[in-house]
Scaffold this active site. Structure first.
Site, mmCIF file in Angstrom:
data_model
loop_
_atom_site.group_PDB
_atom_site.id
_atom_site.type_symbol
_atom_site.label_atom_id
_atom_site.label_comp_id
_atom_site.label_asym_id
_atom_site.label_seq_id
_atom_site.Cartn_x
_atom_site.Cartn_y
_atom_site.Cartn_z
ATOM 1 C CB SER A 67 -0.909 0.020 1.224
ATOM 2 O OG SER A 67 -1.569 -1.215 1.362
HETATM 3 N N1 SAH Z 1 0.169 -5.160 4.327
HETATM 4 C C1 SAH Z 1 0.846 -5.499 3.114
HETATM 5 C C2 SAH Z 1 0.041 -5.178 1.863
HETATM 6 C C3 SAH Z 1 -0.815 -6.304 1.573
HETATM 7 S S1 SAH Z 1 -1.691 -6.313 0.057
HETATM 8 C C4 SAH Z 1 2.211 -4.850 3.027
HETATM 9 O O1 SAH Z 1 2.553 -4.037 3.886
HETATM 10 O O2 SAH Z 1 2.943 -5.201 2.101
HETATM 11 C C5 SAH Z 1 -3.022 -7.313 0.586
HETATM 12 C C6 SAH Z 1 -2.672 -8.724 0.962
HETATM 13 O O3 SAH Z 1 -3.845 -9.333 1.461
HETATM 14 C C7 SAH Z 1 -2.207 -9.577 -0.208
HETATM 15 O O4 SAH Z 1 -0.953 -10.125 0.077
HETATM 16 C C8 SAH Z 1 -3.273 -10.659 -0.304
HETATM 17 O O5 SAH Z 1 -2.777 -11.928 -0.685
HETATM 18 C C9 SAH Z 1 -3.792 -10.682 1.122
HETATM 19 N N2 SAH Z 1 -5.124 -11.273 1.287
HETATM 20 C C10 SAH Z 1 -6.219 -11.134 0.502
HETATM 21 N N3 SAH Z 1 -7.236 -11.852 1.001
HETATM 22 C C11 SAH Z 1 -6.779 -12.456 2.137
HETATM 23 C C12 SAH Z 1 -7.361 -13.342 3.098
HETATM 24 N N4 SAH Z 1 -8.626 -13.770 3.000
HETATM 25 N N5 SAH Z 1 -6.601 -13.756 4.124
HETATM 26 C C13 SAH Z 1 -5.305 -13.350 4.245
HETATM 27 N N6 SAH Z 1 -4.706 -12.520 3.375
HETATM 28 C C14 SAH Z 1 -5.428 -12.077 2.331
#
Ligand code: SAH
Length: 219
Positions: A67
């Site tokens: 993000s």
């Molecule tokens: N916080 C992260 C950004 C994550 S992007 C950072 O600092 O880099 C969103 C993430 O949520 C992705 O990696 C995606 O795979 C995950 N995601 C989506 N649905 C999910 C679920 N049901 N359970 C766990 N993770 C999930």
């Protein structure tokens, strides 16, 4: 460039990033200090590291995104308003960057990711900065993390279609949960959910945001 050179550049550009976050309205000094001390360039693919301190979302592996720094800082600031984070659950580990910030802001951090390969990358990234305190879990975060519940704070890094009730119930009595919520109008917004006692939840819509979707099940 030498390793030391990259280190210097990253410290300078990180200081610039902090100034920009202040200009954008981030006021919480603990959040700003955490953002200043975590090297974001170690959490993105090497080819993108020169862009790591721009205020922009960047691609991760498996079509996911890290993000934008402003929104990460803003979400942390909202959750810290007038309170400590306490025991915290992050849903969507991605690169592990936000988890690293959380680990500087509170003692107990759990982070769940549904893509196993990404979880391994996050583990490596956190190892690079010697942050071993985040408890990384492979699983479907749309179910929360029942084994470790309740949580004082729950933060979603992926946009849900509706408030995931199973997760909401894992909030401690005065807990707060912050999530991007997709809606029909196509303008997702941040939703703050505050638990008041056993059965009451106060919901407040905040600013517009853009996030990858929360996907049920594991990959
Ligand atoms: N916080 C992260 C950004 C994550 S992007 C950072 O600092 O880099 C969103 C993430 O949520 C992705 O990696 C995606 O795979 C995950 N995601 C989506 N649905 C999910 C679920 N049901 N359970 C766990 N993770 C999930």
């Amino acid at each position: 460039m030498s390793v030391a050179g990259i280190g210097m550049t990253s410290r300078r550009t990180r200081a610039r990033m902090i100034n920009r976050l202040r200009e954008q309205g981030i006021r919480n000094e603990s959040v700003l200090a955490a953002v200043e001390s975590v090297p974001r360039h170690l959490f993105v693919q090497e080819a993108l590291s020169p862009r790591a301190y721009e205020d922009t979302a960047l691609p991760l592996s498996f079509s996911q995104t890290i993000s934008q720094p402003y929104i990460v800082a803003r979400m942390l600031e909202i959750l810290l308003e007038g309170r400590a984070l306490g025991k915290t659950l992050e849903i969507g580990t991605g690169s592990g960057y936000q988890a690293a910030l959380l680990a500087l802001l509170t003692r107990e951090v759990f982070s769940v990711e549904r893509i196993e390969g990404l979880l391994e990358e996050a583990r490596n990234n956190l190892k690079k900065i010697r942050q071993f305190r985040v408890r990384l879990k492979y699983g479907d975060g749309s179910q929360g993390l029942p084994k470790a519940a309740p949580f004082d704070t729950i933060i979603f890094a992926a946009a849900a279609r509706g408030v995931p009730e199973a997760v909401r119930e894992q909030l401690a009595p005065d807990g707060k949960m912050l999530l991007p919520l997709d809606n029909e109008s196509g303008r997702p917004k941040l939703l703050l959910v505050e638990r008041r006692g056993a059965t009451n939840y106060l919901e407040t819509f905040l600013e517009d945001v853009r996030f990858v979707p929360l996907v049920a099940g594991i990959a």
